[in-house]
Design a protein around this motif. Structure first.
Motif, mmCIF file in Angstrom:
data_model
loop_
_atom_site.group_PDB
_atom_site.id
_atom_site.type_symbol
_atom_site.label_atom_id
_atom_site.label_comp_id
_atom_site.label_asym_id
_atom_site.label_seq_id
_atom_site.Cartn_x
_atom_site.Cartn_y
_atom_site.Cartn_z
ATOM 1 N N UNK A 57 0.943 -1.214 -0.120
ATOM 2 C CA UNK A 57 0.113 0.099 0.030
ATOM 3 C C UNK A 57 0.915 1.174 0.082
ATOM 4 N N UNK A 58 0.361 2.384 -0.322
ATOM 5 C CA UNK A 58 1.020 3.437 -0.338
ATOM 6 C C UNK A 58 0.160 4.741 -0.096
ATOM 7 N N UNK A 59 0.585 5.479 0.866
ATOM 8 C CA UNK A 59 -0.209 6.882 1.264
ATOM 9 C C UNK A 59 0.610 7.811 0.842
ATOM 10 N N UNK A 90 -0.890 -11.288 10.067
ATOM 11 C CA UNK A 90 -0.924 -9.860 10.704
ATOM 12 C C UNK A 90 0.246 -9.630 11.439
ATOM 13 N N UNK A 91 1.265 -9.670 10.803
ATOM 14 C CA UNK A 91 2.752 -9.132 11.159
ATOM 15 C C UNK A 91 3.438 -8.356 10.234
ATOM 16 N N UNK A 92 4.270 -7.674 10.626
ATOM 17 C CA UNK A 92 5.060 -6.499 9.449
ATOM 18 C C UNK A 92 5.842 -7.444 8.776
ATOM 19 N N UNK A 93 5.650 -7.085 7.471
ATOM 20 C CA UNK A 93 6.776 -7.588 6.286
ATOM 21 C C UNK A 93 7.940 -6.866 6.448
ATOM 22 N N UNK A 94 8.899 -7.165 5.723
ATOM 23 C CA UNK A 94 10.246 -6.655 5.673
ATOM 24 C C UNK A 94 10.083 -5.080 4.831
ATOM 25 N N UNK A 95 8.899 -4.998 3.991
ATOM 26 C CA UNK A 95 8.610 -3.729 3.325
ATOM 27 C C UNK A 95 7.952 -2.885 4.357
ATOM 28 N N UNK A 96 7.053 -3.191 5.140
ATOM 29 C CA UNK A 96 6.515 -2.581 6.300
ATOM 30 C C UNK A 96 7.516 -2.203 7.044
ATOM 31 N N UNK A 97 8.547 -2.650 7.472
ATOM 32 C CA UNK A 97 9.681 -1.947 8.301
ATOM 33 C C UNK A 97 10.530 -1.012 7.544
ATOM 34 N N UNK A 98 10.471 -1.257 6.260
ATOM 35 C CA UNK A 98 11.424 -0.347 5.324
ATOM 36 C C UNK A 98 10.806 1.001 5.212
ATOM 37 N N UNK A 99 9.633 0.987 4.961
ATOM 38 C CA UNK A 99 8.781 2.116 4.661
ATOM 39 C C UNK A 99 8.082 2.763 5.862
ATOM 40 N N UNK A 129 14.160 2.573 13.977
ATOM 41 C CA UNK A 129 13.556 2.370 13.150
ATOM 42 C C UNK A 129 14.058 0.828 12.330
ATOM 43 N N UNK A 130 14.749 0.076 13.158
ATOM 44 C CA UNK A 130 15.162 -1.141 12.654
ATOM 45 C C UNK A 130 14.221 -2.281 12.485
#
Length: 145
Positions: A57-59, A90-99, A129-130
């Motif tokens: 997703x993108x905001x 329902x857990x953060x992906x690597x992309x979620x952490x990066x973004x 933010x790691x």
């Protein structure tokens, strides 16, 4: 994170409505004296991603400004973001952490499998933010007027 069952149900519904794509929006509320986010309202947003919307997703900055204006109208602040994970946990992906960009925000993820909402989790971004750290969800009774 403190909130009510109707707020959680609305997040689940948005995930269902957006399926098979990711749905997203903003958590509006206040910060308690203990530093917890108390979510009192939601602001739905449009997934601005043009490709791979089933996994991303993108905001935009305009989405954040619109959510902030909606929050201010209600005497609230933007205290987090939510999104759905179609056919994923329902857990953060690597992309979620990066973004992710805002330590202190609550990040809610709802998993939606075959169009049905399942797990709903809350996370907070580490100050450096790691990584995301699991955040408890305290469900309280809705306030009455």
């Amino acid at each position: 994170m403190e909130t009510t069952e109707p707020i959680l149900d609305a997040i689940r519904q948005h995930g269902t409505d957006a399926y098979p794509e990711e749905g997203c929006g903003f958590l509006l509320g206040t910060v308690t004296d203990d530093g917890d986010n108390r979510v009192a309202a939601l602001h739905r947003a449009t997934n601005r991603r043009t490709e791979n919307r089933e996994r991303r997703y993108e905001l935009t900055a305009d989405d954040y400004r619109e959510a902030d204006a909606a929050a201010q109208e209600q005497g609230l602040d933007v205290v987090g973001v939510y999104h759905s994970h179609p056919d994923h946990p329902a857990r953060p992906s690597e992309t979620d952490v990066e973004e992710a960009t805002f330590p202190g925000y609550t990040y809610v993820i709802v998993s939606v499998h075959d169009g049905t909402p399942e797990d709903l989790t809350a996370w907070t971004l580490a100050p450096d933010r790691s990584e995301f750290r699991r955040e408890a969800i305290d469900v309280r009774a809705p306030e009455t007027a």
